[in-house]
Design a protein around this motif. Sequence first.
Motif, PDB file in Angstrom:
ATOM      1  N   ALA A  42      -3.287  -8.707   2.404  1.00 28.30           N
ATOM      2  CA  ALA A  42      -4.649  -8.174   2.297  1.00 28.30           C
ATOM      3  C   ALA A  42      -4.653  -6.710   1.891  1.00 28.30           C
ATOM      4  CB  ALA A  42      -5.375  -8.343   3.632  1.00 28.30           C
ATOM      5  N   LEU A  43      -3.486  -6.061   1.856  1.00 31.14           N
ATOM      6  CA  LEU A  43      -3.416  -4.665   1.467  1.00 31.14           C
ATOM      7  C   LEU A  43      -3.768  -4.505  -0.011  1.00 31.14           C
ATOM      8  CD1 LEU A  43      -0.129  -3.597   3.280  1.00 31.14           C
ATOM      9  CD2 LEU A  43      -2.460  -3.010   3.950  1.00 31.14           C
ATOM     10  N   GLN A  44      -4.433  -3.418  -0.322  1.00 35.83           N
ATOM     11  CA  GLN A  44      -4.786  -3.110  -1.696  1.00 35.83           C
ATOM     12  C   GLN A  44      -3.651  -2.312  -2.359  1.00 35.83           C
ATOM     13  OE1 GLN A  44      -7.702  -4.314  -3.130  1.00 35.83           O
ATOM     14  NE2 GLN A  44      -7.675  -5.425  -1.175  1.00 35.83           N
ATOM     15  N   PRO A  45      -3.588  -2.303  -3.701  1.00 30.27           N
ATOM     16  CA  PRO A  45      -2.535  -1.542  -4.372  1.00 30.27           C
ATOM     17  C   PRO A  45      -2.456  -0.089  -3.914  1.00 30.27           C
ATOM     18  CG  PRO A  45      -3.660  -2.949  -5.947  1.00 30.27           C
ATOM     19  CD  PRO A  45      -4.402  -3.084  -4.647  1.00 30.27           C
ATOM     20  N   ALA A  46      -3.600   0.527  -3.630  1.00 26.19           N
ATOM     21  CA  ALA A  46      -3.606   1.924  -3.187  1.00 26.19           C
ATOM     22  C   ALA A  46      -2.965   2.103  -1.820  1.00 26.19           C
ATOM     23  CB  ALA A  46      -5.032   2.466  -3.169  1.00 26.19           C
ATOM     24  N   ASP A  47      -2.754   1.016  -1.092  1.00 23.17           N
ATOM     25  CA  ASP A  47      -2.121   1.081   0.233  1.00 23.17           C
ATOM     26  C   ASP A  47      -0.608   0.962   0.157  1.00 23.17           C
ATOM     27  OD1 ASP A  47      -4.669   1.133   1.494  1.00 23.17           O
ATOM     28  OD2 ASP A  47      -4.789  -1.057   1.364  1.00 23.17           O
TER      29      ASP A  47
END
Length: 210
Positions: A42-47
Amino acid sequence: MAAPGTTAGRHLSTMGLGNGRRAAVLMLFGALRPGPHANPSALQPADLDVLLMERSGSLTNHPGQVSFPGGVIDGGDVDEQAAALREAEEETGLDPLGVEVLGVLPEVGLPVSNFLVTPVLAWWVRQTPVTVVSEAESTQVFRAPVGELLDPSNRRTVVVQRKEQTFRSPAFVLPNATVWGFTALLLDSLFDGLQWSQPWDAEREIPKPL
């Protein structure tokens, strides 16, 4: 982070070399802010960030370039995954027990050094310190934020002149290094396959950094 579909690596999969030496690299992604993360997918690329290293300028192959940890597949390696993890441990001090392999991308030919490289995609479940293990191998080991790599203002096209031919390939300009060549091609292809890429100006050209 989920494993990519078959489109990831599609730009490179036709570059095979029939007699190349087999090698593997570890494309290791982790969370910028260490977990626990109940659902990493569920993490986004920015994470996220990705583990990279800058090769020593004294090496025969690709001196001074930014690369993924990795190297030649030895006879004692069970498979490409084992080789990539072994090399990453030797080069960065990474604890392989904290790494979850998500899958492998299609084998890629690297004609300039006659390698057939298998990219191994992995998730950094239990993050441990990494550093330069041997200055003969690398000058820095670092984690590049994916958000910075995807930022259109950090994207460039590297222009390389070889004899009478001109080659152009994607590059990522970071505060501490410029990622270009084979590593940048792998990242660019993976980001496209995962549909993470943002529109950027490919006409912003720079000469090769080395």
